[in-house]
Design an enzyme around this catalytic site. Structure first.
Site, PDB file in Angstrom:
ATOM      1  N   ASP A 247       0.865  -1.180   0.000  1.00  0.00           N
ATOM      2  CA  ASP A 247       0.000   0.000   0.000  1.00  0.00           C
ATOM      3  C   ASP A 247       0.903   1.231   0.000  1.00  0.00           C
ATOM      4  OD1 ASP A 247      -3.229   0.273   0.710  1.00  0.00           O
ATOM      5  OD2 ASP A 247      -2.086   2.093   1.087  1.00  0.00           O
ATOM      6  N   SER A 248       0.362   2.347  -0.488  1.00  0.00           N
ATOM      7  CA  SER A 248       1.158   3.571  -0.503  1.00  0.00           C
ATOM      8  C   SER A 248       0.908   4.417   0.740  1.00  0.00           C
ATOM      9  CB  SER A 248       0.845   4.383  -1.766  1.00  0.00           C
ATOM     10  OG  SER A 248      -0.538   4.644  -1.825  1.00  0.00           O
ATOM     11  N   ASP A 297      -7.158  -4.725  -5.296  1.00  0.00           N
ATOM     12  CA  ASP A 297      -8.332  -3.936  -4.871  1.00  0.00           C
ATOM     13  C   ASP A 297      -7.993  -2.449  -4.914  1.00  0.00           C
ATOM     14  OD1 ASP A 297     -10.797  -3.212  -3.872  1.00  0.00           O
ATOM     15  OD2 ASP A 297     -10.298  -3.686  -1.791  1.00  0.00           O
ATOM     16  N   CYS A 337     -13.927  -0.621  -7.847  1.00  0.00           N
ATOM     17  CA  CYS A 337     -14.983   0.080  -7.090  1.00  0.00           C
ATOM     18  C   CYS A 337     -15.376   1.356  -7.828  1.00  0.00           C
ATOM     19  CB  CYS A 337     -14.532   0.371  -5.669  1.00  0.00           C
ATOM     20  SG  CYS A 337     -13.081   1.425  -5.571  1.00  0.00           S
TER      21      CYS A 337
HETATM   22  N1  SAH Z   1      -8.549  -4.023   0.133  1.00  0.00           N
HETATM   23  C1  SAH Z   1      -8.694  -3.041   1.173  1.00  0.00           C
HETATM   24  C2  SAH Z   1      -9.185  -1.714   0.650  1.00  0.00           C
HETATM   25  C3  SAH Z   1      -8.307  -1.085  -0.412  1.00  0.00           C
HETATM   26  S1  SAH Z   1      -8.602   0.617  -0.633  1.00  0.00           S
HETATM   27  C4  SAH Z   1      -9.581  -3.590   2.283  1.00  0.00           C
HETATM   28  O1  SAH Z   1     -10.122  -4.695   2.132  1.00  0.00           O
HETATM   29  O2  SAH Z   1      -9.732  -2.939   3.303  1.00  0.00           O
HETATM   30  C5  SAH Z   1      -7.345   1.111  -1.714  1.00  0.00           C
HETATM   31  C6  SAH Z   1      -5.971   1.298  -1.081  1.00  0.00           C
HETATM   32  O3  SAH Z   1      -5.074   1.572  -2.136  1.00  0.00           O
HETATM   33  C7  SAH Z   1      -5.800   2.425  -0.102  1.00  0.00           C
HETATM   34  O4  SAH Z   1      -5.351   1.915   1.126  1.00  0.00           O
HETATM   35  C8  SAH Z   1      -4.731   3.350  -0.722  1.00  0.00           C
HETATM   36  O5  SAH Z   1      -3.826   3.869   0.258  1.00  0.00           O
HETATM   37  C9  SAH Z   1      -4.035   2.418  -1.651  1.00  0.00           C
HETATM   38  N2  SAH Z   1      -3.380   2.987  -2.849  1.00  0.00           N
HETATM   39  C10 SAH Z   1      -3.861   3.936  -3.688  1.00  0.00           C
HETATM   40  N3  SAH Z   1      -3.035   4.104  -4.731  1.00  0.00           N
HETATM   41  C11 SAH Z   1      -1.993   3.247  -4.559  1.00  0.00           C
HETATM   42  C12 SAH Z   1      -0.811   2.939  -5.321  1.00  0.00           C
HETATM   43  N4  SAH Z   1      -0.567   3.545  -6.477  1.00  0.00           N
HETATM   44  N5  SAH Z   1       0.011   1.995  -4.842  1.00  0.00           N
HETATM   45  C13 SAH Z   1      -0.250   1.373  -3.657  1.00  0.00           C
HETATM   46  N6  SAH Z   1      -1.353   1.614  -2.927  1.00  0.00           N
HETATM   47  C14 SAH Z   1      -2.210   2.549  -3.358  1.00  0.00           C
END
Ligand code: SAH
Length: 398
Positions: A247-248, A297, A337
């Site tokens: 995650d970022s 996701d 989503c």
């Molecule tokens: N699967 C998770 C929800 C994901 S929400 C659950 O079940 O709770 C999307 C996530 O993607 C967020 O936490 C956001 O910080 C992260 N994100 C957004 N852009 C990103 C990128 N380019 N690389 C890594 N993470 C990213």
């Protein structure tokens, strides 16, 4: 009572019980922010009662299509009671629930999530903003929860001309909570987390991930866009040998690591990477790494259909990379989503990502949002979350 008169022929969507009136459909009339208005056709026929949003392109959101309905505190209480009763009947096995899902519950612009005995609400439109105190009191009374936290910091509030508002609306307490989902303990923070603190809409899909992990015994799992590690915990609970979470967001990863520990899993079974997913997938490919299961996701890449084309390329790219990284027989749990990407289009994107990666895939299962996030037939915008479980190389090219 102020009246909004529509342009000729612009009554069609309201007659189909779609709950929005766009600015371009209005011939004349106006009101204050959140004021209840009577919407009529160009011929003067009653269509709906709604809440006026002077700054938004969605100028009116419908409260009721019934001319005899009085728009007052008692009516709002009835709508809330109905939404809450529905969740009780659904018998969801988690103490994290969406109690109110906006338009789909007849309450445009209102989101209410329940985490144990704490409620978190988002007021994202002028109508519910105007009735905030009435709604807050009714929510406390109907749920018996002692506290309600406001997370009205969504970007959609800007479009409504509303400033951000966050903090305790009723009661008070710690904003760091622990949720019980499918028997797993998941820490979250309602003040600082995304949305209201957690992605409750993915509850059923985390369970599905747990079940496939149990059945297929994944050794190496990659959880992309892991947030606080919901899918990470699901896979570990299902017996995955090792889960890599990307995650970022640093705070989300810290919470994810804490959640792994909270459930008693050995720290050696989990790796956390504060990194960009796309770049990480490319790096893994160059390093020759492979995974038995991958969760994708991503955040909302296409909020509306206007963004669909660019978003489609981004979705296809990460799905193509993920297909390459899967072992033969490995499983991809892939989601979108984005309201702007329909089920059909998402299916096409994933299929063409597989083709580009040179692999065959079999769709084992289609996924969607959990049932406490209902989609009503008259409001297609409510359908945003879709997912596929795809197994690599089950077809012509084993
Ligand atoms: N699967 C998770 C929800 C994901 S929400 C659950 O079940 O709770 C999307 C996530 O993607 C967020 O936490 C956001 O910080 C992260 N994100 C957004 N852009 C990103 C990128 N380019 N690389 C890594 N993470 C990213």
């Amino acid at each position: 009572m102020k009246t909004i008169r529509l342009k000729p022929g612009k009554d069609r969507s309201l007659l189909r019980r779609h709950p929005w009136v766009f600015d371009g459909a209005i011939a004349k009339g106006g009101a204050d922010a959140g004021e209840t208005v009577r919407v009529e056709s160009h011929e003067g026929q009653f269509l709906a009662w709604g809440a006026y949003s002077p700054a938004s392109r969605i100028r009116v959101r419908v409260w009721s299509f019934d001319e005899t309905q009085r728009m007052d505190a008692a009516f709002l209480r009835t709508l809330l009671a109905r939404a809450i009763a529905l969740r009780a009947r659904l018998g969801i096995q988690s103490d994290g629930l969406r109690l109110v899902h906006g338009e789909s519950d007849g309450l445009p612009g209102l989101i209410v999530d329940r985490y144990g005995d704490t409620l978190v609400a988002q007021f994202t439109a002028c109508g519910v903003e105007r009735w905030k105190n009435v709604l807050a009191d009714a929510l406390i009374e109907l749920t018996g929860c002692p506290r309600l936290y406001e997370r009205s910091d969504t970007s959609s509030r800007k479009l409504e001309g509303l400033a951000e508002a966050t903090g305790w609306l009723r009661g008070c307490g710690d904003t760091a909570l622990v949720l019980n989902e499918h028997g797993w303990r998941l820490g979250l923070d309602i003040a600082h987390g995304h949305k209201t603190g957690y992605y409750l809409d993915q509850r059923d899909s985390r369970q599905v991930c747990y079940q496939y992990t149990q059945r297929l015994g994944f050794a190496q799992v990659l959880n992309c866009f892991s947030y606080t590690g919901g899918f990470t915990v699901a896979a570990l609970a299902g017996g995955a040998g090792h889960v890599t979470s990307i995650d970022s967001s640093g705070p989300a990863l810290e919470q994810a690591a804490a959640n792994v520990a909270l459930n008693g899993f050995e720290a050696t079974r989990a790796t956390f990477m504060d990194a960009d997913v796309n770049a990480s997938l490319r790096r893994f490919i160059s390093e020759g790494r492979q995974f038995d299961a991958i969760v994708l996701d991503p955040p909302k890449l296409a909020p509306t259909a206007a963004h669909a084309e660019r978003a489609a390329r981004a979705y296809k790219d990460i799905n193509r990379l993920a297909f390459k990284l899967l072992t033969p027989g490995g499983v991809l749990f892939t989601f979108s989503c984005s309201g702007g990407i329909g089920v059909e289009l998402f299916h096409k994107i994933v299929a063409s990502a597989g083709l580009d990666a040179g692999v065959d895939g079999a769709i084992l299962q289609r996924l969607g949002g959990a049932c406490d996030h209902p989609m009503t037939v008259n409001f297609p915008e409510g359908e945003y979350l879709k997912g596929l479980v795809v197994m690599k190389n089950t077809g012509f090219n084993p």
